[in-house]
Design an enzyme around this catalytic site. Structure first.
Site, PDB file in Angstrom:
ATOM      1  N   CYS A   2       0.857  -1.182   0.000  1.00 34.44           N
ATOM      2  CA  CYS A   2       0.000   0.000   0.000  1.00 34.44           C
ATOM      3  C   CYS A   2       0.895   1.234   0.000  1.00 34.44           C
ATOM      4  CB  CYS A   2      -0.938   0.097   1.197  1.00 34.44           C
ATOM      5  SG  CYS A   2      -2.162  -1.199   1.264  1.00 34.44           S
ATOM      6  N   ARG A  27       3.777  -0.401  -4.900  1.00 38.59           N
ATOM      7  CA  ARG A  27       3.482  -0.937  -3.569  1.00 38.59           C
ATOM      8  C   ARG A  27       2.130  -1.651  -3.521  1.00 38.59           C
ATOM      9  NH1 ARG A  27       6.853   1.444   0.253  1.00 38.59           N
ATOM     10  NH2 ARG A  27       5.478   0.834   1.927  1.00 38.59           N
ATOM     11  N   TRP A  74      -2.932  -2.554  -1.732  1.00 41.49           N
ATOM     12  CA  TRP A  74      -2.687  -3.984  -1.914  1.00 41.49           C
ATOM     13  C   TRP A  74      -3.553  -4.657  -0.864  1.00 41.49           C
ATOM     14  CZ3 TRP A  74      -0.848  -8.260   0.786  1.00 41.49           C
ATOM     15  CH2 TRP A  74      -0.478  -9.361   0.002  1.00 41.49           C
ATOM     16  N   ASN A 100      -1.375   2.339   5.650  1.00 39.96           N
ATOM     17  CA  ASN A 100      -0.545   1.251   5.128  1.00 39.96           C
ATOM     18  C   ASN A 100      -0.161   0.388   6.312  1.00 39.96           C
ATOM     19  OD1 ASN A 100       1.447  -0.372   3.952  1.00 39.96           O
ATOM     20  ND2 ASN A 100       3.030   1.175   4.292  1.00 39.96           N
ATOM     21  N   GLY A 101      -0.564  -0.888   6.270  1.00 39.25           N
ATOM     22  CA  GLY A 101      -0.224  -1.777   7.379  1.00 39.25           C
ATOM     23  C   GLY A 101      -1.421  -2.608   7.758  1.00 39.25           C
ATOM     24  N   GLU A 501      15.957 -18.521  -9.111  1.00 38.33           N
ATOM     25  CA  GLU A 501      15.662 -17.121  -9.426  1.00 38.33           C
ATOM     26  C   GLU A 501      15.082 -17.002 -10.840  1.00 38.33           C
ATOM     27  OE1 GLU A 501      15.251 -14.558  -7.824  1.00 38.33           O
ATOM     28  OE2 GLU A 501      15.587 -12.862  -9.139  1.00 38.33           O
ATOM     29  N   LYS A 505      11.439 -15.425 -11.540  1.00 42.11           N
ATOM     30  CA  LYS A 505      11.225 -14.274 -12.433  1.00 42.11           C
ATOM     31  C   LYS A 505      10.142 -14.611 -13.445  1.00 42.11           C
ATOM     32  CE  LYS A 505      12.612 -11.842 -10.589  1.00 42.11           C
ATOM     33  NZ  LYS A 505      13.325 -11.544  -9.419  1.00 42.11           N
ATOM     34  N   GLU A 508       6.540 -14.922 -11.776  1.00 44.28           N
ATOM     35  CA  GLU A 508       5.896 -13.735 -11.215  1.00 44.28           C
ATOM     36  C   GLU A 508       5.471 -12.725 -12.272  1.00 44.28           C
ATOM     37  OE1 GLU A 508       8.297 -11.524  -8.412  1.00 44.28           O
ATOM     38  OE2 GLU A 508      10.086 -11.844  -9.597  1.00 44.28           O
ATOM     39  N   HIS A 524      14.761 -37.822  -8.940  1.00 41.19           N
ATOM     40  CA  HIS A 524      14.074 -38.289  -7.728  1.00 41.19           C
ATOM     41  C   HIS A 524      12.601 -37.880  -7.717  1.00 41.19           C
ATOM     42  CE1 HIS A 524      17.857 -39.683  -6.194  1.00 41.19           C
ATOM     43  NE2 HIS A 524      18.398 -38.506  -6.480  1.00 41.19           N
ATOM     44  N   LYS A 623       5.741  -4.466  -4.248  1.00 38.13           N
ATOM     45  CA  LYS A 623       7.201  -4.386  -4.149  1.00 38.13           C
ATOM     46  C   LYS A 623       7.702  -4.568  -2.723  1.00 38.13           C
ATOM     47  CE  LYS A 623      11.204  -3.376  -6.040  1.00 38.13           C
ATOM     48  NZ  LYS A 623      11.671  -4.483  -6.852  1.00 38.13           N
TER      49      LYS A 623
HETATM   50  C1  F6R Z   1      10.831 -11.186  -6.563  1.00 40.18           C
HETATM   51  C2  F6R Z   1      10.615 -10.256  -5.512  1.00 40.18           C
HETATM   52  C3  F6R Z   1      10.211 -10.758  -4.176  1.00 40.18           C
HETATM   53  C4  F6R Z   1      11.086 -10.105  -3.102  1.00 40.18           C
HETATM   54  C5  F6R Z   1      10.602 -10.489  -1.705  1.00 40.18           C
HETATM   55  C6  F6R Z   1      11.506  -9.921  -0.625  1.00 40.18           C
HETATM   56  O1  F6R Z   1      11.181 -10.546  -7.744  1.00 40.18           O
HETATM   57  O2  F6R Z   1      10.761  -9.080  -5.690  1.00 40.18           O
HETATM   58  O3  F6R Z   1      10.311 -12.144  -4.099  1.00 40.18           O
HETATM   59  O4  F6R Z   1      12.398 -10.505  -3.309  1.00 40.18           O
HETATM   60  O5  F6R Z   1       9.308 -10.012  -1.516  1.00 40.18           O
HETATM   61  O6  F6R Z   1      11.581  -8.544  -0.712  1.00 40.18           O
HETATM   62  P1  F6R Z   1      12.700  -7.731   0.034  1.00 40.18           P
HETATM   63  O7  F6R Z   1      13.996  -8.043  -0.622  1.00 40.18           O
HETATM   64  O8  F6R Z   1      12.308  -6.300  -0.099  1.00 40.18           O
HETATM   65  O9  F6R Z   1      12.692  -8.204   1.449  1.00 40.18           O
END
Ligand code: F6R
Length: 628
Positions: A2, A27, A74, A100-101, A501, A505, A508, A524, A623
């Site tokens: 948010c 956010r 969010w 926010n929270g 990773e 990517k 998501e 396995h 984010k």
């Molecule tokens: C993936 C991504 C998320 C963050 C995760 C942790 O692209 O962005 O998986 O890596 O939410 O976020 P931080 O690093 O801000 O703790």
């Protein structure tokens, strides 16, 4: 998670709020809304979905108000519908709040307030706040308390003392048209200082176009913004003296600069991120280590083991970090999902360094795991005391307040929700930390150390070459794989986290199902998934596990999977096995993750772009994940 923004001054608030929300959309983007005070009323406009829906609605409404608050959501409590969008109002619609929270005790508060006649219009936790403030406003003694400059501030202060949880809020009221009250309790909030105008926001990009003088509020602080200035108090009502500081962030840094998406721009910024990290961390005369992380001498004493807590992409960086620390510095290292660790911590061991990795510095689970670690070690004998280090791209974040030591990653602000350049920046921090520990403990010989640092210095050019050669290749592959339903990513050793990773990517941003596996584990179980419809991306670069990965790739090929190899340039053996090649330069195996991740980022990006998806703001994500 948010985004909130607020404005008070002499300009029309709506446009400033919308522009701020645009910068905060990373956010959350389930719904958005703004409220202003004009001619004795609160005007509130909200819309479900992305910000442009709100913008469209506002095109037909002209409100010249000079005070307002805005929110991009969010969803946590209540579906992403218009009636759950912020701002939320009290029964009489005289007070508007954005939050926010999470307000953890909202159910009890809601019941109490309902019994007092308050009418609720949403399913959110936030809505209790305006009602609670209205209740306190009604019951405050008159005239105002001598200690408080305003009834409104006093009512908000009383109300927040009843809220449990982590939150940041901004409040305006029809009867107080010259006051914007903001509160921070475990969720980020900065105040911006302009000329006769003041701002508040969850994050600095929202206000950097107007001012670079900012003051991040601390937990338990409440501020009153008026056209004349900003007053800051603690929850007990004591006035605090604080000065803003100048932000080192240029408005251009939060623009796309000709790239179609922020994510692509951020992928292309990675050579610069590595250069900045080299400059910052590897610029020392070599005594006792050629690395300079600005950590005090006592930080390095008696570390018997390390544990790392993180989430998502940061967790993947931590896995690479574990490999480096164990192989180079010989320190046993465990990596935990922060969300798991906080409820099932490892037994207490002495001389343990706990590292939290979070690019945003606001991830609730990572913060909670670190706070728990701190608390459970309190009062124990010295060797059991908490030793905490944070690795973050936002040193001014909540993480910065929680831990005594920080390694700042140098990615610059990242807007795309999928982490790319912050991941590479985290890898650089781990190279520096692992090498620093190894140099000080003399577990690496000086020639090898010099070789690795020399190798790191070549990485920016190698990334540039990779970007240049892979852009078209990955775009072409994206065309072929745009409709594929499942992908498998394989890696081993230090490149296993890169397989994870690559898969993350892809899922998501393209919503294609993808799994990352250690290549040796395929047989396995997961190998049963393979057939001609399931392509396999394998990372096969020279080093200790090269032949093993090649054999695992062959096993997949024998099951008809199409094979895509992240290999090295001129690898004849790989060229015969893989159907498609995404070659990178040959470097020391230890340095390879920082190159092998690049084609995987590009592949995910181009597949998502080809599918016409919203690359920078994928569905359901945000984010910074400031809720559990
Ligand atoms: C993936 C991504 C998320 C963050 C995760 C942790 O692209 O962005 O998986 O890596 O939410 O976020 P931080 O690093 O801000 O703790």
């Amino acid at each position: 998670m948010c985004g909130i923004v607020g404005y008070i001054g002499t300009q029309v608030a709506t446009e400033i709020l919308l522009a701020g929300l645009e910068k905060l959309e990373y956010r959350g983007y389930d719904s958005a809304g703004i409220a202003t005070v004009w001619e004795g009323d609160v005007n509130c406009v909200r819309a479900k979905g992305k910000l442009h829906n709100l913008r469209t609605k506002l095109e037909h409404i002209e409100i010249p108000a000079q005070i307002g608050i805005g929110h991009t959501r969010w969803a946590t409590h209540g579906k992403p519908e218009e009636h759950n969008a912020h701002p939320h109002l009290d029964t009489a619609m005289r007070i508007a709040v954005v939050q926010n929270g999470i307000i953890e005790n909202y159910r009890e508060l809601r019941e109490e307030l309902k019994q007092k006649g308050h009418q609720f219009r949403s399913e959110t936790d936030t809505e209790v706040i305006p009602h609670l403030i209205a209740e306190f406003l009604k019951n405050l003694p008159s005239p105002p308390l001598p200690t408080s400059p305003s009834f409104f501030l006093e009512a908000v202060r009383q109300a927040v003392k009843h809220l449990e949880g982590a939150f940041a809020i901004a409040v305006i009221a029809a009867d107080y048209p010259d006051e914007l009250i903001v509160v921070r309790q475990q969720a980020p909030l900065v105040i911006g200082f302009g000329q006769g105008e003041f701002f508040c926001a969850s994050d600095t990009p929202a206000i950097v176009a107007y001012t670079r003088a900012v003051l991040p509020l601390e937990n338990g602080e409440i501020a009153r913004l008026t056209p004349l200035g900003v007053e800051i108090y603690n929850f007990a009502g004591d006035r605090l003296k604080k000065q803003p500081r100048l932000l080192n962030l240029h408005p251009m840094m939060v623009e796309k600069q000709g790239f179609k998406h922020f994510m692509l721009k951020e992928i292309y910024e990675q050579p610069g991120v590595v250069r900045a990290s080299l400059e910052a961390y590897f610029n020392n005369d070599g005594n006792p280590s050629p690395i300079n992380l600005s950590l005090p001498k006592e930080f390095y004493a008696d570390i018997d083991q390390i544990q790392i807590v993180a989430c998502g992409t940061s967790w993947h960086a931590a896995l690479v970090g574990k490999y480096l620390i164990e192989q180079l510095a010989g320190i046993s290292t465990q990596v935990h999902y922060a969300s798991e660790y906080r409820y099932a911590p490892s037994p207490l061991l002495p001389n343990t360094l706990t590292i939290g990795v979070t690019q945003s510095g606001e991830t609730a689970d990572t913060l909670a795991a670190l706070a728990m670690e701190k608390e459970r070690r309190q009062g124990k004998e010295a060797k059991y005391q908490a030793r905490l280090l944070g690795i973050t791209n936002r040193p001014e974040s909540s993480l910065g307040h929680l831990v005594p030591h920080i390694i700042s990653t140098l990615a610059g602000i990242e807007i795309g929700v999928a982490a790319t350049k912050t991941f590479v920046a985290q890898l650089m921090a781990f190279y520096a930390l692992a090498l620093d520990l190894a140099a000080r403990r003399q577990t690496i010989n000086p020639d090898k150390l010099a070789d690795i640092i020399h190798g790191l210095r070549q990485i920016p050019k190698e990334i540039e070459a990779t970007l240049e050669s892979q852009e078209k290749l990955t775009e072409h592959l994206a065309h072929e794989f745009a409709e594929t339903q499942d992908f498998i990513f394989l890696g081993r050793g230090i490149n296993f986290p890169i397989a994870l990773e690559g898969a993350l990517k892809l899922k998501e941003i393209s919503y294609i199902h993808a799994e990352g596996y250690p290549a040796g584990e395929m047989k396995h179980g997961p190998i049963a998934l393979l057939d001609a419809k399931v392509p396999v991306v394998a990372i096969a670069v020279p080093g200790s596990v090269y032949e093993k990965v090649i054999s695992n790739a062959q096993e997949a090929k024998a099951r008809d999977s199409r094979l895509i190899g992240v290999t090295t340039v001129n690898d004849g053996e790989a060229a015969e096995i893989f159907n498609d090649l995404l070659p990178v330069a040959t470097v020391d195996e230890l340095l390879s993750p920082i190159l092998t991740v690049i084609p995987l980022q590009l592949l995910a990006y181009h597949i998502a772009a080809r599918r016409g998806l919203d690359v920078d703001q994928p569905r359901n994500l945000a984010k910074s994940v400031t809720v559990e």
